[in-house]
Design an enzyme around this catalytic site. Structure first.
Site, mmCIF file in Angstrom:
data_model
loop_
_atom_site.group_PDB
_atom_site.id
_atom_site.type_symbol
_atom_site.label_atom_id
_atom_site.label_comp_id
_atom_site.label_asym_id
_atom_site.label_seq_id
_atom_site.Cartn_x
_atom_site.Cartn_y
_atom_site.Cartn_z
ATOM 1 N N ASP A 239 8.648 -2.855 -4.068
ATOM 2 C CA ASP A 239 8.368 -3.348 -2.710
ATOM 3 C C ASP A 239 9.657 -3.939 -2.153
ATOM 4 O OD1 ASP A 239 7.301 -4.802 -0.413
ATOM 5 O OD2 ASP A 239 5.344 -4.693 -1.394
ATOM 6 N N ASP A 259 11.517 2.357 -2.215
ATOM 7 C CA ASP A 259 10.417 2.950 -1.453
ATOM 8 C C ASP A 259 9.354 3.496 -2.422
ATOM 9 O OD1 ASP A 259 8.741 4.320 0.200
ATOM 10 O OD2 ASP A 259 10.228 5.755 0.927
ATOM 11 N N LYS A 304 -7.023 2.965 2.624
ATOM 12 C CA LYS A 304 -7.358 2.239 3.863
ATOM 13 C C LYS A 304 -8.019 3.251 4.785
ATOM 14 C CE LYS A 304 -4.606 -0.819 1.944
ATOM 15 N NZ LYS A 304 -5.050 -1.996 1.231
HETATM 16 N N1 SAM Z 1 -1.212 -5.894 -3.652
HETATM 17 C C1 SAM Z 1 -0.384 -6.922 -3.025
HETATM 18 C C2 SAM Z 1 -0.852 -8.265 -3.561
HETATM 19 O O1 SAM Z 1 -1.870 -8.313 -4.222
HETATM 20 O O2 SAM Z 1 -0.151 -9.268 -3.338
HETATM 21 C C3 SAM Z 1 -0.469 -6.881 -1.525
HETATM 22 C C4 SAM Z 1 0.112 -5.628 -0.982
HETATM 23 S S1 SAM Z 1 0.266 -5.621 0.746
HETATM 24 C C5 SAM Z 1 -1.338 -5.256 1.253
HETATM 25 C C6 SAM Z 1 1.102 -4.132 1.026
HETATM 26 C C7 SAM Z 1 2.551 -4.135 0.556
HETATM 27 O O3 SAM Z 1 3.027 -2.789 0.593
HETATM 28 C C8 SAM Z 1 3.502 -4.923 1.469
HETATM 29 O O4 SAM Z 1 4.120 -5.950 0.706
HETATM 30 C C9 SAM Z 1 4.535 -3.902 1.943
HETATM 31 O O5 SAM Z 1 5.849 -4.406 1.958
HETATM 32 C C10 SAM Z 1 4.399 -2.813 0.875
HETATM 33 N N2 SAM Z 1 4.798 -1.470 1.304
HETATM 34 C C11 SAM Z 1 4.413 -0.794 2.408
HETATM 35 N N3 SAM Z 1 5.021 0.415 2.441
HETATM 36 C C12 SAM Z 1 5.810 0.481 1.337
HETATM 37 C C13 SAM Z 1 6.675 1.466 0.804
HETATM 38 N N4 SAM Z 1 6.849 2.638 1.423
HETATM 39 N N5 SAM Z 1 7.292 1.211 -0.359
HETATM 40 C C14 SAM Z 1 7.104 0.045 -1.009
HETATM 41 N N6 SAM Z 1 6.294 -0.941 -0.547
HETATM 42 C C15 SAM Z 1 5.658 -0.717 0.617
#
Ligand code: SAM
Length: 352
Positions: A239, A259, A304
């Site tokens: 992340d 990513d 989602k």
């Molecule tokens: N599961 C986490 C927790 O329990 O704390 C919460 C996750 S949050 C809903 C979604 C996360 O996905 C965000 O921190 C965002 O930065 C990350 N994210 C979104 N697109 C991403 C990508 N392409 N690569 C890595 N992380 C990504």
């Protein structure tokens, strides 16, 4: 007394999805009827044109295969106008002709504000009802059946039954999980619920072992990683955001600002977990890549849901996943559920 209804509890707002799903399942089983579902009511009733045979229900209406149902019961017609001074007598006249005994009785309501207002009534009614059922020899702790009284008001109730092996074993289909103090986000409860209620005890022991490895895609701030670490599993957290510092201090987490869609692990991990907010088909393709390339053994991820055609999207994703799993030549279990802690999403478990 016969069963003409299938009563399903669901998250308020998902009645249409729950209705579409039970309509597909019943027609595949040769049970024909129509559905009564009111938006935001938290339940759905499938009304059959003919009485539903218990055996057919047991064989074809499988709780575990329903994504949107928190509970799935065989029900009689609704009982209305229960008198305030004696509700037990008319209820007994409906329950006795079922000619069954029950391991227990649960008093339940829809998971809505109106439903919550009834919980004090249900609590108060619990003891006298249990006394009456015991007195009439309707309770037998060895029975595989459970009796459900689903109250819509203090005078209207569905009488329903479930088989303990084909239903949720949680009152109202709702788990009571405690938010761990040191977990970095409430999201942690989603993975806790998935592990506890989508895997059997035996599977949890076998597949969640100290020393195993995992990748968490979209890990920040670390609620899901926390659940894995709490079970002694080493996690690579992917992340761009920041991970909770205390969690990093455990020494079990490696945080990579990469990513999640292009990251590839050096070697196969036991678990892939993914909670990235992305289009469901995009996530589905990512997971099928991980499985078909052998990057992970098991996985848990969220899909989602879109605003519209949510059930159709779930069916499309399921089809893609089933196809990819079949191509590997290995045997996999694919489970999908809208968990209590899921909002506009569902949780998927793939287990080898
Ligand atoms: N599961 C986490 C927790 O329990 O704390 C919460 C996750 S949050 C809903 C979604 C996360 O996905 C965000 O921190 C965002 O930065 C990350 N994210 C979104 N697109 C991403 C990508 N392409 N690569 C890595 N992380 C990504």
């Amino acid at each position: 007394m016969s069963y003409t209804n299938i009563l399903l509890y669901c998250r308020p707002g998902f009645e249409n999805e729950c209705a579409s799903e039970i309509t597909d399942m019943t027609s595949a089983a040769g049970i024909y009827g129509y559905v009564r579902a009111k938006e935001q009511s938290g339940y759905v009733v499938f009304c059959s044109h003919a009485p539903i045979d218990e055996e057919t229900f047991q064989q074809h209406i499988l709780y575990k295969d329903l994504v949107f149902a928190r509970q799935c019961l065989l029900a009689t017609e609704i009982v209305k106008d229960l008198p305030v001074d004696d509700r037990i007598t008319p209820l007994l006249t409906k329950i006795q002709p079922l000619e069954k005994t029950f391991c227990q009785v649960w008093m339940e309501t829809p998971d809505t504000n109106d439903g919550k207002q009834l919980s004090a009534f249900c609590k108060k009614f619990d003891k006298p009802l249990n006394n009456a059922l015991n007195k009439n020899k309707l309770i037998d702790h060895n029975s595989p059946l459970r009796l459900h009284l689903f109250f819509l008001s203090s005078s209207a109730v569905y009488i329903a039954i479930s088989h303990i092996d084909n239903s949720s074993n949680l009152i109202m289909g709702i788990p009571r999980l405690r938010m761990p103090k040191s977990a970095p986000s409430r999201s942690t409860l989603k993975l806790d619920e998935a592990f506890n209620f989508m895997l059997t005890q035996k599977e949890q022991t076998e597949h969640l072992q100290n020393g195993m490895t995992a990748v968490d895609l979209g890990a920040c701030p670390g609620g899901w990683t926390w659940q894995l670490v709490n079970r002694g599993i080493r996690v690579t957290a992917i992340d761009n955001g920041s991970m909770n510092e205390k969690l990093m201090e455990t020494g079990l987490v490696e945080h990579l600002r990469k990513d999640g869609f292009t990251y590839v692990p050096d070697k196969t991990v036991d678990w892939l977990v993914c909670d990235m907010v992305e289009r469901p088909m995009h996530i589905t393709h990512l997971i099928t890549k991980w499985i078909s390339e052998g990057y992970c053994v098991n996985s848990v991820f969220n899909l989602k849901l879109p605003m519209k055609k949510r059930y159709q999207m779930v069916c499309d994703c399921r089809q893609e996943l089933e196809h990819a799993l079949e191509q590997t030549g290995h045997y996999y279990q694919l489970r999908m559920k809208q968990l209590y802690h899921d909002r506009e999403e569902i949780t998927v478990v793939i287990l080898q």
